[in-house]
Write a protein that holds these residues in place. Structure first.
Motif, PDB file in Angstrom:
ATOM      1  N   GLY A 174       3.440   1.763  -1.327  1.00  0.00           N
ATOM      2  CA  GLY A 174       4.119   3.086  -1.451  1.00  0.00           C
ATOM      3  C   GLY A 174       4.596   2.688  -3.003  1.00  0.00           C
ATOM      4  N   ALA A 175       3.888   1.735  -3.953  1.00  0.00           N
ATOM      5  CA  ALA A 175       4.424   1.527  -5.029  1.00  0.00           C
ATOM      6  C   ALA A 175       4.924   2.691  -6.119  1.00  0.00           C
ATOM      7  CB  ALA A 175       3.960   0.293  -5.654  1.00  0.00           C
ATOM      8  N   HIS A 176       5.306   3.274  -6.832  1.00  0.00           N
ATOM      9  CA  HIS A 176       5.840   3.886  -8.094  1.00  0.00           C
ATOM     10  C   HIS A 176       5.482   3.308  -9.383  1.00  0.00           C
ATOM     11  CE1 HIS A 176       9.573   3.165  -8.524  1.00  0.00           C
ATOM     12  NE2 HIS A 176      10.343   4.129  -7.327  1.00  0.00           N
ATOM     13  N   THR A 177       5.836   2.290  -9.528  1.00  0.00           N
ATOM     14  CA  THR A 177       6.254   1.415 -10.422  1.00  0.00           C
ATOM     15  C   THR A 177       5.133  -0.057 -10.519  1.00  0.00           C
ATOM     16  OG1 THR A 177       8.105   2.437 -11.088  1.00  0.00           O
ATOM     17  CG2 THR A 177       8.139   0.617 -12.018  1.00  0.00           C
ATOM     18  N   LEU A 178       5.382  -0.605 -11.590  1.00  0.00           N
ATOM     19  CA  LEU A 178       4.597  -1.845 -11.526  1.00  0.00           C
ATOM     20  C   LEU A 178       5.220  -2.584 -12.777  1.00  0.00           C
ATOM     21  CD1 LEU A 178       2.187  -3.369 -10.018  1.00  0.00           C
ATOM     22  CD2 LEU A 178       0.331  -3.022 -11.998  1.00  0.00           C
ATOM     23  N   SER A 179       6.308  -3.819 -11.788  1.00  0.00           N
ATOM     24  CA  SER A 179       6.406  -4.558 -12.814  1.00  0.00           C
ATOM     25  C   SER A 179       5.736  -6.294 -13.392  1.00  0.00           C
ATOM     26  CB  SER A 179       7.959  -5.122 -12.552  1.00  0.00           C
ATOM     27  OG  SER A 179       9.126  -5.766 -13.194  1.00  0.00           O
ATOM     28  N   ALA A 180       6.155  -6.414 -14.677  1.00  0.00           N
ATOM     29  CA  ALA A 180       5.660  -7.908 -15.255  1.00  0.00           C
ATOM     30  C   ALA A 180       6.812  -8.281 -16.102  1.00  0.00           C
ATOM     31  CB  ALA A 180       3.851  -7.226 -15.683  1.00  0.00           C
ATOM     32  N   TYR A 181       7.086  -9.419 -15.992  1.00  0.00           N
ATOM     33  CA  TYR A 181       8.364 -10.476 -16.681  1.00  0.00           C
ATOM     34  C   TYR A 181       7.293 -11.257 -17.361  1.00  0.00           C
ATOM     35  CZ  TYR A 181      12.252 -12.387 -17.402  1.00  0.00           C
ATOM     36  OH  TYR A 181      13.852 -13.525 -18.144  1.00  0.00           O
ATOM     37  N   THR A 182       7.134 -11.617 -18.854  1.00  0.00           N
ATOM     38  CA  THR A 182       6.254 -12.412 -19.267  1.00  0.00           C
ATOM     39  C   THR A 182       7.508 -12.102 -20.768  1.00  0.00           C
ATOM     40  OG1 THR A 182       4.665 -12.796 -20.160  1.00  0.00           O
ATOM     41  CG2 THR A 182       5.740 -10.345 -20.228  1.00  0.00           C
ATOM     42  N   GLU A 183       6.412 -13.431 -21.358  1.00  0.00           N
ATOM     43  CA  GLU A 183       7.234 -13.840 -22.705  1.00  0.00           C
ATOM     44  C   GLU A 183       6.574 -12.782 -23.546  1.00  0.00           C
ATOM     45  OE1 GLU A 183       5.866 -17.998 -23.435  1.00  0.00           O
ATOM     46  OE2 GLU A 183       6.704 -19.087 -21.745  1.00  0.00           O
ATOM     47  N   ALA A 184       7.907 -12.951 -24.373  1.00  0.00           N
ATOM     48  CA  ALA A 184       7.696 -11.979 -25.498  1.00  0.00           C
ATOM     49  C   ALA A 184       6.368 -12.172 -26.557  1.00  0.00           C
ATOM     50  CB  ALA A 184       9.403 -11.138 -26.101  1.00  0.00           C
ATOM     51  N   SER A 185       6.820 -13.394 -26.291  1.00  0.00           N
ATOM     52  CA  SER A 185       5.049 -13.473 -27.494  1.00  0.00           C
ATOM     53  C   SER A 185       4.123 -13.449 -26.478  1.00  0.00           C
ATOM     54  CB  SER A 185       5.479 -15.111 -27.767  1.00  0.00           C
ATOM     55  OG  SER A 185       4.660 -15.703 -26.930  1.00  0.00           O
ATOM     56  N   ASN A 186       3.580 -13.425 -25.297  1.00  0.00           N
ATOM     57  CA  ASN A 186       2.324 -12.719 -25.197  1.00  0.00           C
ATOM     58  C   ASN A 186       1.937 -12.126 -24.604  1.00  0.00           C
ATOM     59  OD1 ASN A 186       0.040 -13.077 -22.877  1.00  0.00           O
ATOM     60  ND2 ASN A 186       1.730 -13.740 -21.482  1.00  0.00           N
ATOM     61  N   GLN A 187       1.024 -12.007 -26.414  1.00  0.00           N
ATOM     62  CA  GLN A 187       0.419 -10.743 -27.277  1.00  0.00           C
ATOM     63  C   GLN A 187      -0.431  -9.921 -25.736  1.00  0.00           C
ATOM     64  OE1 GLN A 187       1.407  -8.860 -29.378  1.00  0.00           O
ATOM     65  NE2 GLN A 187       3.343  -9.890 -28.756  1.00  0.00           N
ATOM     66  N   PRO A 188      -1.640 -11.329 -24.941  1.00  0.00           N
ATOM     67  CA  PRO A 188      -2.815 -11.106 -24.458  1.00  0.00           C
ATOM     68  C   PRO A 188      -2.150 -10.231 -23.285  1.00  0.00           C
ATOM     69  CG  PRO A 188      -3.137 -12.680 -25.539  1.00  0.00           C
ATOM     70  CD  PRO A 188      -1.638 -12.617 -25.661  1.00  0.00           C
ATOM     71  N   MET A 189      -1.506 -10.648 -22.460  1.00  0.00           N
ATOM     72  CA  MET A 189      -0.314 -10.038 -20.854  1.00  0.00           C
ATOM     73  C   MET A 189       0.352  -8.482 -21.777  1.00  0.00           C
ATOM     74  SD  MET A 189      -0.045  -9.462 -17.896  1.00  0.00           S
ATOM     75  CE  MET A 189       0.700  -9.635 -16.993  1.00  0.00           C
ATOM     76  N   LEU A 190       1.569  -8.568 -22.930  1.00  0.00           N
ATOM     77  CA  LEU A 190       1.871  -7.100 -23.725  1.00  0.00           C
ATOM     78  C   LEU A 190       0.622  -5.878 -23.982  1.00  0.00           C
ATOM     79  CD1 LEU A 190       4.208  -8.342 -25.890  1.00  0.00           C
ATOM     80  CD2 LEU A 190       4.491  -7.726 -23.307  1.00  0.00           C
ATOM     81  N   ARG A 191      -0.934  -6.527 -24.597  1.00  0.00           N
ATOM     82  CA  ARG A 191      -1.829  -5.545 -24.953  1.00  0.00           C
ATOM     83  C   ARG A 191      -2.485  -5.241 -23.942  1.00  0.00           C
ATOM     84  NH1 ARG A 191      -3.229  -8.993 -29.113  1.00  0.00           N
ATOM     85  NH2 ARG A 191      -4.037 -10.263 -27.481  1.00  0.00           N
TER      86      ARG A 191
END
Length: 113
Positions: A63-80
Protein backbone atom coordinates in the motif's frame (compact mmCIF):
# COMPACT_ATOMS: atom_id res chain seq x y z
CA UNK A 1 -0.92 -3.83 12.92
CA UNK A 2 1.77 -2.88 10.39
CA UNK A 3 5.36 -3.85 10.88
CA UNK A 4 8.77 -3.63 9.30
CA UNK A 5 10.07 -6.47 7.16
CA UNK A 6 13.74 -7.18 6.52
CA UNK A 7 15.76 -9.25 4.05
CA UNK A 8 19.38 -10.34 4.05
CA UNK A 9 21.65 -10.40 1.03
CA UNK A 10 23.98 -13.38 1.21
CA UNK A 11 27.43 -13.71 -0.32
CA UNK A 12 28.69 -16.74 -2.20
CA UNK A 13 29.70 -18.33 1.12
CA UNK A 14 26.14 -17.78 2.48
CA UNK A 15 27.43 -15.13 4.89
CA UNK A 16 25.28 -11.98 5.22
CA UNK A 17 26.66 -9.05 3.21
CA UNK A 18 23.64 -6.74 3.16
CA UNK A 19 20.44 -5.94 5.01
CA UNK A 20 17.38 -4.04 3.82
CA UNK A 21 14.26 -3.21 5.83
CA UNK A 22 11.05 -1.42 4.95
CA UNK A 23 7.93 -0.59 6.87
CA UNK A 24 5.30 2.08 7.32
CA UNK A 25 6.20 5.49 8.73
CA UNK A 26 3.90 6.33 11.60
CA UNK A 27 1.49 9.22 10.99
CA UNK A 28 2.23 9.23 7.24
CA UNK A 29 -0.18 6.84 5.50
CA UNK A 30 1.31 5.38 2.33
CA UNK A 31 4.90 6.27 3.23
CA UNK A 32 7.32 3.44 3.97
CA UNK A 33 10.81 3.83 5.38
CA UNK A 34 13.82 2.26 3.65
CA UNK A 35 16.87 1.17 5.66
CA UNK A 36 19.81 -0.34 3.80
CA UNK A 37 23.28 -1.48 4.81
CA UNK A 38 25.83 -3.18 2.56
CA UNK A 39 29.20 -4.37 3.88
CA UNK A 40 31.97 -2.08 2.66
CA UNK A 41 33.81 -4.81 0.72
CA UNK A 42 30.60 -5.76 -1.12
CA UNK A 43 29.53 -2.30 -2.25
CA UNK A 44 29.36 -1.25 -5.93
CA UNK A 45 28.21 -4.74 -7.01
CA UNK A 46 24.48 -4.01 -7.36
CA UNK A 47 23.50 -5.80 -4.15
CA UNK A 48 22.09 -2.66 -2.52
CA UNK A 49 20.21 -1.67 -5.66
CA UNK A 50 18.65 -5.13 -6.01
CA UNK A 51 17.59 -5.18 -2.36
CA UNK A 52 16.22 -1.61 -2.53
CA UNK A 53 14.17 -2.50 -5.62
CA UNK A 54 12.80 -5.57 -3.84
CA UNK A 55 11.90 -3.49 -0.78
CA UNK A 56 10.23 -0.81 -2.94
CA UNK A 57 8.11 -3.38 -4.80
CA UNK A 58 7.16 -5.04 -1.52
CA UNK A 59 6.24 -1.68 0.04
CA UNK A 60 4.03 -0.85 -2.95
CA UNK A 61 2.23 -4.20 -2.67
CA UNK A 62 1.56 -3.34 0.99
CA UNK A 63 0.00 0.00 0.00
CA UNK A 64 2.93 2.42 -0.11
CA UNK A 65 3.02 5.25 -2.63
CA UNK A 66 6.29 6.76 -1.31
CA UNK A 67 9.58 5.33 -0.06
CA UNK A 68 11.49 7.46 2.47
CA UNK A 69 15.17 7.25 3.36
CA UNK A 70 16.86 9.40 6.00
CA UNK A 71 20.59 9.59 5.38
CA UNK A 72 23.62 11.79 5.88
CA UNK A 73 23.94 14.37 3.11
CA UNK A 74 27.50 13.10 2.58
CA UNK A 75 26.34 9.49 1.93
CA UNK A 76 26.90 9.65 -1.82
CA UNK A 77 26.54 5.89 -2.48
CA UNK A 78 23.05 5.86 -0.92
CA UNK A 79 22.04 9.07 -2.71
CA UNK A 80 23.22 7.69 -6.08
CA UNK A 81 21.27 4.47 -5.44
CA UNK A 82 18.07 6.37 -4.64
CA UNK A 83 18.47 8.58 -7.73
CA UNK A 84 18.92 5.44 -9.87
CA UNK A 85 15.59 4.11 -8.58
CA UNK A 86 13.71 7.17 -9.86
CA UNK A 87 13.02 10.84 -9.32
CA UNK A 88 13.44 11.88 -5.70
CA UNK A 89 12.58 14.88 -3.55
CA UNK A 90 15.11 15.83 -0.87
CA UNK A 91 14.60 17.88 2.29
CA UNK A 92 17.67 18.91 4.26
CA UNK A 93 17.72 18.60 8.06
CA UNK A 94 21.13 19.93 9.07
CA UNK A 95 23.71 17.39 7.90
CA UNK A 96 21.01 14.85 6.93
CA UNK A 97 18.55 14.47 4.09
CA UNK A 98 15.04 13.07 4.04
CA UNK A 99 14.85 11.58 0.55
CA UNK A 100 11.42 10.65 -0.84
CA UNK A 101 10.89 8.42 -3.86
CA UNK A 102 7.39 8.41 -5.38
CA UNK A 103 6.91 4.77 -6.33
CA UNK A 104 4.56 5.30 -9.29
CA UNK A 105 6.97 7.79 -10.89
CA UNK A 106 9.90 5.42 -10.33
CA UNK A 107 8.46 2.56 -12.38
CA UNK A 108 9.03 0.25 -9.39
CA UNK A 109 5.31 0.16 -8.67
CA UNK A 110 4.47 -1.97 -11.68
CA UNK A 111 2.25 -4.38 -9.75
CA UNK A 112 -1.09 -3.30 -8.33
CA UNK A 113 -1.30 -3.18 -4.51
Amino acid sequence: MSHTECWLGLGTDNEPVALVCTGPVSREPGVFDLALQVADDHQLRGIGTALARHAAEHAHIRGAHTLSAYTEASNQPMLRLLHRLGPVRQTRHGSHLDVRLHLAASGLAHRPP
